[in-house]
Scaffold this motif. Structure first.
Motif, PDB file in Angstrom:
ATOM      1  N   PHE A  39       0.848  -1.191   0.000  1.00  0.00           N
ATOM      2  CA  PHE A  39       0.000   0.000   0.000  1.00  0.00           C
ATOM      3  C   PHE A  39       0.881   1.237   0.000  1.00  0.00           C
ATOM      4  N   SER A  40       0.297   2.338  -0.483  1.00  0.00           N
ATOM      5  CA  SER A  40       1.072   3.573  -0.591  1.00  0.00           C
ATOM      6  C   SER A  40       0.782   4.555   0.531  1.00  0.00           C
ATOM      7  N   SER A  41      -0.359   4.397   1.197  1.00  0.00           N
ATOM      8  CA  SER A  41      -0.675   5.295   2.308  1.00  0.00           C
ATOM      9  C   SER A  41      -1.490   4.542   3.353  1.00  0.00           C
ATOM     10  N   ILE A  42      -1.422   5.057   4.564  1.00  0.00           N
ATOM     11  CA  ILE A  42      -2.110   4.410   5.681  1.00  0.00           C
ATOM     12  C   ILE A  42      -2.685   5.487   6.599  1.00  0.00           C
ATOM     13  N   VAL A  43      -3.862   5.210   7.119  1.00  0.00           N
ATOM     14  CA  VAL A  43      -4.486   6.058   8.132  1.00  0.00           C
ATOM     15  C   VAL A  43      -4.386   5.289   9.442  1.00  0.00           C
TER      16      VAL A  43
ATOM     17  N   ALA B 200      -5.985   6.109  16.065  1.00  0.00           N
ATOM     18  CA  ALA B 200      -5.569   5.806  17.432  1.00  0.00           C
ATOM     19  C   ALA B 200      -5.618   7.089  18.246  1.00  0.00           C
ATOM     20  N   PRO B 201      -5.753   6.954  19.554  1.00  0.00           N
ATOM     21  CA  PRO B 201      -5.714   8.156  20.394  1.00  0.00           C
ATOM     22  C   PRO B 201      -4.368   8.880  20.251  1.00  0.00           C
ATOM     23  N   ASP B 202      -4.402  10.201  20.362  1.00  0.00           N
ATOM     24  CA  ASP B 202      -3.177  10.994  20.250  1.00  0.00           C
ATOM     25  C   ASP B 202      -2.175  10.651  21.343  1.00  0.00           C
ATOM     26  N   SER B 203      -2.666  10.174  22.476  1.00  0.00           N
ATOM     27  CA  SER B 203      -1.800   9.885  23.619  1.00  0.00           C
ATOM     28  C   SER B 203      -1.136   8.508  23.529  1.00  0.00           C
ATOM     29  N   SER B 204      -1.410   7.749  22.478  1.00  0.00           N
ATOM     30  CA  SER B 204      -0.887   6.394  22.371  1.00  0.00           C
ATOM     31  C   SER B 204       0.580   6.393  21.952  1.00  0.00           C
ATOM     32  N   PRO B 205       1.479   5.914  22.832  1.00  0.00           N
ATOM     33  CA  PRO B 205       2.894   5.860  22.452  1.00  0.00           C
ATOM     34  C   PRO B 205       3.155   4.813  21.368  1.00  0.00           C
ATOM     35  N   LEU B 206       2.367   3.740  21.341  1.00  0.00           N
ATOM     36  CA  LEU B 206       2.544   2.715  20.321  1.00  0.00           C
ATOM     37  C   LEU B 206       2.195   3.264  18.940  1.00  0.00           C
TER      38      LEU B 206
ATOM     39  N   GLY C 160       9.916   6.277   3.994  1.00  0.00           N
ATOM     40  CA  GLY C 160       9.528   7.258   3.003  1.00  0.00           C
ATOM     41  C   GLY C 160       8.671   6.697   1.875  1.00  0.00           C
ATOM     42  N   LYS C 161       8.429   5.405   1.859  1.00  0.00           N
ATOM     43  CA  LYS C 161       7.626   4.798   0.798  1.00  0.00           C
ATOM     44  C   LYS C 161       6.134   4.854   1.105  1.00  0.00           C
ATOM     45  N   VAL C 162       5.787   4.904   2.378  1.00  0.00           N
ATOM     46  CA  VAL C 162       4.382   4.909   2.795  1.00  0.00           C
ATOM     47  C   VAL C 162       4.059   6.271   3.395  1.00  0.00           C
ATOM     48  N   GLN C 163       2.968   6.844   2.927  1.00  0.00           N
ATOM     49  CA  GLN C 163       2.514   8.122   3.455  1.00  0.00           C
ATOM     50  C   GLN C 163       1.542   7.852   4.603  1.00  0.00           C
ATOM     51  N   VAL C 164       1.834   8.412   5.770  1.00  0.00           N
ATOM     52  CA  VAL C 164       0.941   8.271   6.928  1.00  0.00           C
ATOM     53  C   VAL C 164       0.003   9.478   6.919  1.00  0.00           C
ATOM     54  N   VAL C 165      -1.288   9.192   6.743  1.00  0.00           N
ATOM     55  CA  VAL C 165      -2.297  10.241   6.634  1.00  0.00           C
ATOM     56  C   VAL C 165      -2.924  10.462   8.008  1.00  0.00           C
ATOM     57  N   ALA C 166      -3.047  11.719   8.397  1.00  0.00           N
ATOM     58  CA  ALA C 166      -3.656  12.054   9.689  1.00  0.00           C
ATOM     59  C   ALA C 166      -5.136  11.686   9.668  1.00  0.00           C
TER      60      ALA C 166
ATOM     61  N   PRO D 173      -8.730  15.388   4.972  1.00  0.00           N
ATOM     62  CA  PRO D 173      -9.700  15.021   3.928  1.00  0.00           C
ATOM     63  C   PRO D 173      -9.379  13.681   3.269  1.00  0.00           C
ATOM     64  N   ALA D 174      -8.103  13.358   3.113  1.00  0.00           N
ATOM     65  CA  ALA D 174      -7.722  12.072   2.520  1.00  0.00           C
ATOM     66  C   ALA D 174      -8.161  10.915   3.420  1.00  0.00           C
ATOM     67  N   ALA D 175      -8.040  11.112   4.738  1.00  0.00           N
ATOM     68  CA  ALA D 175      -8.472  10.067   5.670  1.00  0.00           C
ATOM     69  C   ALA D 175      -9.983   9.925   5.652  1.00  0.00           C
ATOM     70  N   ALA D 176     -10.702  11.054   5.574  1.00  0.00           N
ATOM     71  CA  ALA D 176     -12.162  10.994   5.512  1.00  0.00           C
ATOM     72  C   ALA D 176     -12.606  10.275   4.248  1.00  0.00           C
TER      73      ALA D 176
END
Length: 178
Positions: free
Chosen positions: A30-34, A37-43, A55-61, A65-68
């Protein structure tokens, strides 16, 4: 040549012939992942760092809008290919007494860390169903070294977290998106 000069050469040939290969960075389907998880999660923070490091996978917040679009794509027939949603359902840390001395004082604890998660594609199809990972470590306790034992406990929890993130990375790398 002497026999002892041939020994390192023979060892190198054996290792090359057996298929030995150093572990390399995972290759994701896959090229991107959402990451939901809670913001407080260290994992989750460690998983984001590991995925972004290559750098190959884009982590979407999750709020972008991309995550939605990825989360709402379950009803849309043309979901973007290569989109994956990782959902951290539960993250739990426990400290359990496993050893007492003859006077009833604690001598040993077991530290446990549990993570419950699932992964699905942009269309909502489950790629990894609800799964639980568990790590545990034993730690001795001594009342005369409480601060040192607290520091050791923190290190063990971070070590368990690193191990779980590596397990998650291997599972994500093994995914084949349909």
């Amino acid at each position: 040549m002497r026999r002892r000069d041939l020994l390192p050469l023979g060892a190198a040939l054996l290792l090359a012939g057996c298929g030995f290969e150093l572990r390399k960075a995972p290759d994701f389907a896959f090229s991107s992942i959402v990451i939901n998880a809670p913001d407080s999660s260290p994992l989750a923070a460690e998983l984001r760092r590991q995925l972004q490091a290559d750098g190959k996978v884009q982590v979407v917040a999750p709020g972008s809008p991309a995550a939605a679009a990825a989360v709402g794509a379950a009803s849309a027939p043309a979901a973007p290919p290569g989109e994956v949603v990782f959902e951290l359902l539960q993250e739990q840390r426990e400290k359990v007494v496993v050893g007492l001395n003859s006077t009833g004082q604690v001598t040993e604890f077991q530290l446990r860390s549990r993570v419950h998660f699932r992964v699905r594609n942009a269309r909502g199809t489950e790629l990894i169903p609800d799964t639980e990972l568990e790590q545990h470590r034993d730690i001795t306790f001594n009342e005369s070294a409480v601060l040192a034992k607290e520091a050791e406990e923190g290190l063990l929890y971070r070590d368990m977290q690193r191990d779980m993130v590596q397990q998650l990375m291997r599972r994500l790398a093994a995914l084949r998106i349909v």
